[in-house]
Every structure is written in C-alpha cells, then in structure tokens.
Motif scaffolding. Sequence first.
Motif, PDB file in Angstrom:
ATOM      1  N   ARG A 298       5.548   1.766  -8.379  1.00 56.62           N
ATOM      2  CA  ARG A 298       6.241   2.656  -7.039  1.00 56.62           C
ATOM      3  C   ARG A 298       5.130   3.021  -6.033  1.00 56.62           C
ATOM      4  O   ARG A 298       5.531   3.216  -4.749  1.00 56.62           O
ATOM      5  CB  ARG A 298       7.245   3.898  -7.439  1.00 56.62           C
TER       6      ARG A 298
ATOM      7  N   LYS B 247       3.061   5.537  -6.325  1.00 54.78           N
ATOM      8  CA  LYS B 247       3.099   6.894  -6.157  1.00 54.78           C
ATOM      9  C   LYS B 247       2.126   7.624  -6.967  1.00 54.78           C
ATOM     10  O   LYS B 247       1.583   8.582  -6.657  1.00 54.78           O
ATOM     11  CB  LYS B 247       4.535   7.651  -6.354  1.00 54.78           C
ATOM     12  N   THR B 248       1.786   7.023  -7.929  1.00 53.99           N
ATOM     13  CA  THR B 248       0.441   7.417  -9.134  1.00 53.99           C
ATOM     14  C   THR B 248      -0.749   6.665  -8.728  1.00 53.99           C
ATOM     15  O   THR B 248      -0.742   5.586  -8.946  1.00 53.99           O
ATOM     16  CB  THR B 248       1.065   7.465 -10.398  1.00 53.99           C
TER      17      THR B 248
END
Length: 390
Positions: free
Chosen positions: A76, A78-79
């Motif tokens: 995604r 996000k990490t």
Amino acid sequence: MAKKTSRRQFLEFGLKAGLVLPFASSLLYSCMSKTKHEETTSKPLKILILGGTSFLGPHQIAYALNRGHSITTFTRGKTQPAIYKDLFNKVEQLTGDRNDDLKALENLSWDAVIDNSGRHAEWTRKSAELLKNNCKLYLYTSSTGVFYPYINSDFKETSDLLYTVPADASGAEKMEYDYGVMKANSEKEALNQFGADRTIIVRPTYMFGPADRTNRFIYWPVRLQQGGEVMLPGKKEDPVQYIDVRDVAEWMIRLIEDKNTGTYNAVGPEKAQTMYAFAEEAKTAFNADTSFVKIDDYDFLKAQNILDMIPWILPEGNNAGSARIHNTKALKNGLTFRPLKSSVKDCIDWWYSDAVDAGRRAEFETSPDSIFLKEKEIIEQWKALKEKEG
C-alpha cells in the motif's frame, strides 16, 4: 509470526538506555552472505513479494538480490523498510491494496510469488486467482498457529487443521482461533488456485531478529547483556521453539530456486530444547556475569501475570503443545539455522542502532508492563516464598 492473541501479545519490557550506534546493514548483509548456501545454481528469477517492507520481506529481498534475482514488491506504500533501505532502490515497487485494488498486478508475469501479507483468506484467493496464469509458483507465508489449539505433541505438516472458529470461543481464545483458522483457510486458497504442484506453504514459529516490529523477544538479548540475576520462567522440562527471521527468509528463496513445493513447518532450533537450555546458550553471546533465578511454579507466574516470555509460553491448556511442532520435513528439505549466540548478538547490534527509533526504546523502558521494572520485586517475592516453604 504475529498473532493478535494473549499468547502473541508482546510484553512491552523496559531496558536501560544505551549508546545508539549507526546500524551497519551492510555488515548484516555480509554476515548473511557468508553461509554455506552462498552459491546458487539457479538461473536469475523474477520474484513478486506481496508485502515485503515489514519484518520478513527485507531479509528475503537482501538474500534474493545477492543471489542474482530481481524483486518486485506490492504494498500500500505505507510501511517503509527499517533495514536494507538502499537495496530497495534495486526493487520494482508496485502500489495497490489487496482488499480492492490489484490493478498494478494485472498482465504481468513472475517466476514466483511470495505472499507475506495474506491476512485474510479472501486476499489470498483474489491474488492467487489473478496471478495463477502468469506465475509459476506461489509461496504462502503461513504460521504454526494453524495447529491451534495445541492440545497434543504430534504436530506434523499432515496434521488436521481447523477451518472454522468454534461457536463457543470467546475473548483471547477466540482471537487465537481466528488467526489459526485464517491462516489455514489462506493455505487452502493458495492450493486451490495454484495446485499442490505449484504451491509452497511455509509455517514459521516465533520469528525474531533484526527489524522485528514487536518487542516480544528483545528482552532476552538486552537483559542478558546486562547480566546479574535474571528471572527465568518455567519448569526444567518446558520446551521452546523459535527461529531467526533470516533463516526463514533465506530458506524460502532456496525453496523457490529448487521448485521445492509442499508444506513445511519452519521451526527451530534443530533439536528439541528446553527454556533453561535456551537461556544458558543465549547468555554466551555476552561476557556479562549472569545467574538465573528459576521460577518453576506456574501458579506463582500466573499470579504475576507472566503467561509468556517468548520463546517460553506457559504450557497449559490449549497452549500445552505450542512448542512441540515437528521440523523433520523442513530439515530434510534444506532448512538450516544460525547459531543462537550470533542471532542474539545481532539483535543487540540492531536494537542499539539508528534503525530502531529512540522513542521505541524509551517506551520499551518505561512501559507499565515492563518486566525490567518488575523483575527485582518478583525475584524477591519468589525467594521469600521459597524461604517460607523451607
């Protein structure tokens, strides 16, 4: 291996603040490379990792790139990886969402898929269904949690699994069931789409090592480095199982190279080990003067709310056999282990580096549940109890 359960709730221990040094990821990479598996006869492969930026993924990527393979990740976005950050410049990074946006994966092909982020069986079904005609192999990262409840001591790859959560399960027990059932159904979805001849399922036990985003294991390296009287829970015969995340990551890549399909329990150590033996071996990583205060009374431990200190889990009830998983098949198919001593030392080097946020260490130190803060008092209570018993 992460489970949102009482057994998997990670004790937020404390530590004494230490000197933070730059993290030499290149040193870890060098150590990784100097194994008896450093040579590969496999042709360069194109590998897709669903996930890849959290705990297991960066180690898979480092090892695969070092062996000449090319890597694509699907996340995604996000990490951010905590280690091997520079290596991600060599990685094709696709963005989407496994729940509802797989467009970035359409009409592309890879030699193998590694599914690290399959947290819902439906995610695995959708991904495998989309990729089955354009990818040769599908490796699903499962968990020994599929064997819950652990009410016997004969857990092999062929053992029966639960695919539905018991209707009367509740609370923490239900979360245990939820996780195991999800992983079991995800395995089934991978097999349904790719078939047994093109599917690899790897079930790790408790993984630890550099980049661990939980604090469930780091207590032992930090506390053993300090030395002194160290609380040691459990009876002398209590078994433990654990594995260095890098041993899992590297073995997965070799399984793909060898097209070694099948289901495997990724469980260490190589031979059966008790908690007492684990502690004695782990302390050899440091020169500290350490003595263990062995607390072998389960009732006393439960009164202190000490139900687990990974790799030890209180072996009662549904967790009685959680550290009795067979690893014979994995050993016969190439799973190897770093020495525990070096793994523990690597954990310390990583923990006291700039790869770990200072706030995380501070929170770990001051947590209300910190064993570091409670340990001395617990030991004193235990000694007083034993003295009273005469």
